[in-house]
Design a protein around this motif. Sequence first.
Motif, PDB file in Angstrom:
ATOM      1  N   LEU A   1      -0.457   7.495  13.323  1.00  0.00           N
ATOM      2  CA  LEU A   1       0.009   6.292  14.007  1.00  0.00           C
ATOM      3  C   LEU A   1       0.150   5.142  13.004  1.00  0.00           C
ATOM      4  O   LEU A   1       1.153   4.411  13.002  1.00  0.00           O
ATOM      5  CB  LEU A   1      -0.981   5.917  15.115  1.00  0.00           C
ATOM      6  N   LEU A   2      -0.850   5.011  12.138  1.00  0.00           N
ATOM      7  CA  LEU A   2      -0.797   4.009  11.072  1.00  0.00           C
ATOM      8  C   LEU A   2       0.370   4.300  10.128  1.00  0.00           C
ATOM      9  O   LEU A   2       1.101   3.377   9.720  1.00  0.00           O
ATOM     10  CB  LEU A   2      -2.133   4.012  10.312  1.00  0.00           C
ATOM     11  N   GLU A   3       0.558   5.557   9.773  1.00  0.00           N
ATOM     12  CA  GLU A   3       1.659   5.934   8.889  1.00  0.00           C
ATOM     13  C   GLU A   3       3.017   5.600   9.514  1.00  0.00           C
ATOM     14  O   GLU A   3       3.944   5.172   8.815  1.00  0.00           O
ATOM     15  CB  GLU A   3       1.599   7.424   8.571  1.00  0.00           C
ATOM     16  N   ARG A   4       3.140   5.783  10.818  1.00  0.00           N
ATOM     17  CA  ARG A   4       4.417   5.477  11.484  1.00  0.00           C
ATOM     18  C   ARG A   4       4.725   3.984  11.430  1.00  0.00           C
ATOM     19  O   ARG A   4       5.890   3.588  11.314  1.00  0.00           O
ATOM     20  CB  ARG A   4       4.396   5.974  12.930  1.00  0.00           C
ATOM     21  N   CYS A   5       3.701   3.162  11.534  1.00  0.00           N
ATOM     22  CA  CYS A   5       3.903   1.711  11.425  1.00  0.00           C
ATOM     23  C   CYS A   5       4.397   1.341  10.027  1.00  0.00           C
ATOM     24  O   CYS A   5       5.296   0.515   9.870  1.00  0.00           O
ATOM     25  CB  CYS A   5       2.602   0.971  11.738  1.00  0.00           C
ATOM     26  N   VAL A   6       3.819   1.975   9.017  1.00  0.00           N
ATOM     27  CA  VAL A   6       4.246   1.730   7.636  1.00  0.00           C
ATOM     28  C   VAL A   6       5.641   2.302   7.406  1.00  0.00           C
ATOM     29  O   VAL A   6       6.496   1.668   6.768  1.00  0.00           O
ATOM     30  CB  VAL A   6       3.237   2.350   6.640  1.00  0.00           C
ATOM     31  N   SER A   7       5.880   3.491   7.938  1.00  0.00           N
ATOM     32  CA  SER A   7       7.173   4.152   7.764  1.00  0.00           C
ATOM     33  C   SER A   7       8.311   3.296   8.314  1.00  0.00           C
ATOM     34  O   SER A   7       9.383   3.205   7.694  1.00  0.00           O
ATOM     35  CB  SER A   7       7.155   5.511   8.474  1.00  0.00           C
ATOM     36  N   LYS A   8       8.091   2.660   9.440  1.00  0.00           N
ATOM     37  CA  LYS A   8       9.124   1.825  10.052  1.00  0.00           C
ATOM     38  C   LYS A   8       9.501   0.671   9.137  1.00  0.00           C
ATOM     39  O   LYS A   8      10.681   0.371   8.924  1.00  0.00           O
ATOM     40  CB  LYS A   8       8.624   1.297  11.406  1.00  0.00           C
ATOM     41  N   GLN A   9       8.496   0.000   8.542  1.00  0.00           N
ATOM     42  CA  GLN A   9       8.769  -1.133   7.662  1.00  0.00           C
ATOM     43  C   GLN A   9       9.361  -0.666   6.333  1.00  0.00           C
ATOM     44  O   GLN A   9      10.213  -1.339   5.746  1.00  0.00           O
ATOM     45  CB  GLN A   9       7.488  -1.938   7.442  1.00  0.00           C
ATOM     46  N   LEU A  10       8.911   0.492   5.852  1.00  0.00           N
ATOM     47  CA  LEU A  10       9.460   1.044   4.613  1.00  0.00           C
ATOM     48  C   LEU A  10      10.930   1.410   4.805  1.00  0.00           C
ATOM     49  O   LEU A  10      11.769   1.155   3.922  1.00  0.00           O
ATOM     50  CB  LEU A  10       8.660   2.276   4.190  1.00  0.00           C
ATOM     51  N   HIS A  11      11.254   2.000   5.950  1.00  0.00           N
ATOM     52  CA  HIS A  11      12.641   2.369   6.245  1.00  0.00           C
ATOM     53  C   HIS A  11      13.546   1.132   6.258  1.00  0.00           C
ATOM     54  O   HIS A  11      14.675   1.164   5.725  1.00  0.00           O
ATOM     55  CB  HIS A  11      12.725   3.088   7.595  1.00  0.00           C
ATOM     56  N   GLU A  12      13.055   0.047   6.838  1.00  0.00           N
ATOM     57  CA  GLU A  12      13.850  -1.193   6.877  1.00  0.00           C
ATOM     58  C   GLU A  12      14.140  -1.694   5.462  1.00  0.00           C
ATOM     59  O   GLU A  12      15.253  -2.138   5.160  1.00  0.00           O
ATOM     60  CB  GLU A  12      13.108  -2.259   7.681  1.00  0.00           C
ATOM     61  N   HIS A  13      13.143  -1.605   4.578  1.00  0.00           N
ATOM     62  CA  HIS A  13      13.326  -2.053   3.195  1.00  0.00           C
ATOM     63  C   HIS A  13      14.323  -1.151   2.464  1.00  0.00           C
ATOM     64  O   HIS A  13      15.220  -1.643   1.754  1.00  0.00           O
ATOM     65  CB  HIS A  13      11.979  -2.041   2.462  1.00  0.00           C
ATOM     66  N   LEU A  14      14.188   0.168   2.638  1.00  0.00           N
ATOM     67  CA  LEU A  14      15.070   1.112   1.962  1.00  0.00           C
ATOM     68  C   LEU A  14      16.514   0.972   2.446  1.00  0.00           C
ATOM     69  O   LEU A  14      17.459   1.016   1.642  1.00  0.00           O
ATOM     70  CB  LEU A  14      14.583   2.539   2.184  1.00  0.00           C
ATOM     71  N   SER A  15      16.694   0.778   3.750  1.00  0.00           N
ATOM     72  CA  SER A  15      18.040   0.655   4.317  1.00  0.00           C
ATOM     73  C   SER A  15      18.697  -0.656   3.905  1.00  0.00           C
ATOM     74  O   SER A  15      19.863  -0.683   3.494  1.00  0.00           O
ATOM     75  CB  SER A  15      17.980   0.757   5.841  1.00  0.00           C
ATOM     76  N   LYS A  16      17.934  -1.734   3.993  1.00  0.00           N
ATOM     77  CA  LYS A  16      18.470  -3.071   3.689  1.00  0.00           C
ATOM     78  C   LYS A  16      18.922  -3.165   2.245  1.00  0.00           C
ATOM     79  O   LYS A  16      19.922  -3.822   1.934  1.00  0.00           O
ATOM     80  CB  LYS A  16      17.397  -4.123   3.987  1.00  0.00           C
ATOM     81  N   ASN A  17      18.217  -2.510   1.339  1.00  0.00           N
ATOM     82  CA  ASN A  17      18.502  -2.617  -0.094  1.00  0.00           C
ATOM     83  C   ASN A  17      19.205  -1.390  -0.666  1.00  0.00           C
ATOM     84  O   ASN A  17      19.309  -1.242  -1.887  1.00  0.00           O
ATOM     85  CB  ASN A  17      17.198  -2.872  -0.855  1.00  0.00           C
ATOM     86  N   SER A  18      19.694  -0.499   0.233  1.00  0.00           N
ATOM     87  CA  SER A  18      20.460   0.691  -0.174  1.00  0.00           C
ATOM     88  C   SER A  18      19.719   1.545  -1.200  1.00  0.00           C
ATOM     89  O   SER A  18      20.287   1.971  -2.210  1.00  0.00           O
ATOM     90  CB  SER A  18      21.829   0.268  -0.743  1.00  0.00           C
ATOM     91  N   HIS A  19      18.446   1.772  -0.952  1.00  0.00           N
ATOM     92  CA  HIS A  19      17.641   2.585  -1.857  1.00  0.00           C
ATOM     93  C   HIS A  19      17.593   4.056  -1.459  1.00  0.00           C
ATOM     94  O   HIS A  19      16.981   4.868  -2.159  1.00  0.00           O
ATOM     95  CB  HIS A  19      16.211   2.039  -1.934  1.00  0.00           C
ATOM     96  N   TYR A  20      18.215   4.399  -0.338  1.00  0.00           N
ATOM     97  CA  TYR A  20      18.246   5.800   0.061  1.00  0.00           C
ATOM     98  C   TYR A  20      19.283   6.554  -0.786  1.00  0.00           C
ATOM     99  O   TYR A  20      20.346   6.020  -1.105  1.00  0.00           O
ATOM    100  CB  TYR A  20      18.638   5.948   1.535  1.00  0.00           C
ATOM    101  N   GLU A  21      18.975   7.787  -1.137  1.00  0.00           N
ATOM    102  CA  GLU A  21      19.984   8.673  -1.713  1.00  0.00           C
ATOM    103  C   GLU A  21      20.967   9.016  -0.595  1.00  0.00           C
ATOM    104  O   GLU A  21      20.570   9.520   0.459  1.00  0.00           O
ATOM    105  CB  GLU A  21      19.311   9.937  -2.248  1.00  0.00           C
ATOM    106  N   PRO A  22      22.276   8.713  -0.766  1.00  0.00           N
ATOM    107  CA  PRO A  22      23.249   8.905   0.328  1.00  0.00           C
ATOM    108  C   PRO A  22      23.277  10.325   0.878  1.00  0.00           C
ATOM    109  O   PRO A  22      23.537  10.527   2.065  1.00  0.00           O
ATOM    110  CB  PRO A  22      24.585   8.541  -0.332  1.00  0.00           C
ATOM    111  N   PHE A  23      23.024  11.322   0.016  1.00  0.00           N
ATOM    112  CA  PHE A  23      23.120  12.712   0.452  1.00  0.00           C
ATOM    113  C   PHE A  23      21.748  13.356   0.610  1.00  0.00           C
ATOM    114  O   PHE A  23      21.579  14.547   0.353  1.00  0.00           O
ATOM    115  CB  PHE A  23      23.987  13.505  -0.532  1.00  0.00           C
TER     116      PHE A  23
END
Length: 577
Positions: free
Chosen positions: A150-172
């Motif tokens: 549950l704690l990890e999911r809270c962190v995962s949500k905020q981490l995902h927002e940072h990765l998406s906003k700054n285009s840090h995801y590998e597109p593929f």
Amino acid sequence: MGKFKFGVSISYVVALLILANDFNLFFANKVAQIRADIGTSQPGNLNRTVQTASQMCTFQKVKDADVVCIMKCSPPKSCNLDPMPTFLLQSCDVFVPILTNLINVSLSTGKFPKRFKHALVTPLIKNSKMDENSMSSYRPISNLHYVSKLLERCVSKQLHEHLSKNSHYEPFQSAYRPHHSTETALLRVQNDILVSMDKQDITLLVMLDLSAAFDTVDHDIMLHRLESIGISGLVLSWFSSYLSSRTQAVFLNGVSSESIALSCGVPQGSVLGPILFNIYSQPLGEIARKHGLKHHFYADDTQLYISFAAKNTNNYVQLMNYCIADIKQWMQLNLLKLNDSKTEVILLGSRQQLSKIEDFEVQIGSTKLKSCDNVRNLGVIFDSNVTMEKQVNNICKTSFYYIRLLGKLRKFLNKDAATKVTHAFVTSRLDYCNSLLHGISKSLSDKLQRVLNTAARIVTRTKIRNHITPVLKSLHWLPVVQRCSFKTALLTFKILHGMAPSYLSDLIKYYFPVRNLRSESDILLEVPKCKSSSSSRAFAFAAPTLWNSLPYEIRTCTSIDSFKSKLKTFLFTSAYG
């Protein structure tokens, strides 16, 4: 007699304890051996630090409503470490403020609770065809505290927002990302192969295999990688705490082994582990792009492919070899092990073009690999001509196995129960990645339809001499061809409404007429030119063609629920009248 039973019970427990300890030592020694074989490296010399203006140095405070929402969306799975069943915890609102406070204390102090760092590992066999008596046939899956996830999911949500906003995801990279799946990944790979076939090219596909990838992740390198994408301050401290001082014990039939300390790795079965691995392995995409290769990742499953004319085979095989050599070197520096012998190679194209190719080998380290006739790719079998015949035959074989079992049990089940069992074991197999089957030959779709027809007869207890169409209509089951069309149209709708990966969105374009016409407002898509019937199955061609054939009121739906309802009604009516 009672004493005898007690003696047998003690012997059984002792045997389980010995087996659990042996498994735990095996898993630990396997990782230690892999790292010893690779050697050591200095994280500071490994990776180019990516400068990013946006920093994630603190976590946002979590509210009660956030915790409730995450609890509702998370599966009610329990772990033997949990003090109470998960379903009970999820149903008691009185615990929400306590959980919220616990999460916020962890996020505000940058410390992951020590109690949550222990995992109970369940050995899971990698493949049903492997030797069950060999420990090497099993992979360790971590079972963790529900509250820790549950704690990890809270962190995962905020981490995902940072990765998406700054285009840090590998597109593929398609693993553990919203709107991404094995189906979307395979659909893009299949599309590229079929489009190349339309140009009379062939495609060389190499599927790399990693040994214990999640378990060998180096913590120092992982933190270095997080820093390179703007993770700093309290957030970086939290991840350092999350990774460090972890322990595990193997749990078998109620018996737990002794605990072992872990010096590396991210836990499989956790929420953050797979996401962290995606970040860890992100530079692999840069290596593939540098060599001009197409690629796709699903966690540690790595696909490299390139298309070319048959006469240029040797040049492009050499290019693939150079790329794999660079990847192998990068993996050694990052303490990951490429399993040379388990890597698979396949050449895909039309029979005419493939007949022009002489024997060739792909070099991986000291291992030379020849092309296979078919490969299993994320659960889907690709054959060299991309007909999907092997995949269809496998679906039929497995489905009929469960249909025979259902036939034996049917007299003990009511109709609703039989329907649920059928959906779980038969139609789920027909529907898995079935957008890849859109447009297959009639003979193959007829094979799959026979599976559906037989399942319907079992569920409804309909005799073989009775016509099947009324039965399918009564169950409200779409025929196989329409099921594939439903999935393809649904993915197209998601693309048009921003609910699909960018690598699929890139394949779809709106149709804009040269002159102002009434059709301009019809939400039509541009259909690219296609020379061959087999290549017309490519998503870039099939999706717009199918979409444009749908009625206007379906294409203009704005709600996904409304779209699915109208689409099914339309396809159902088209199939049965």
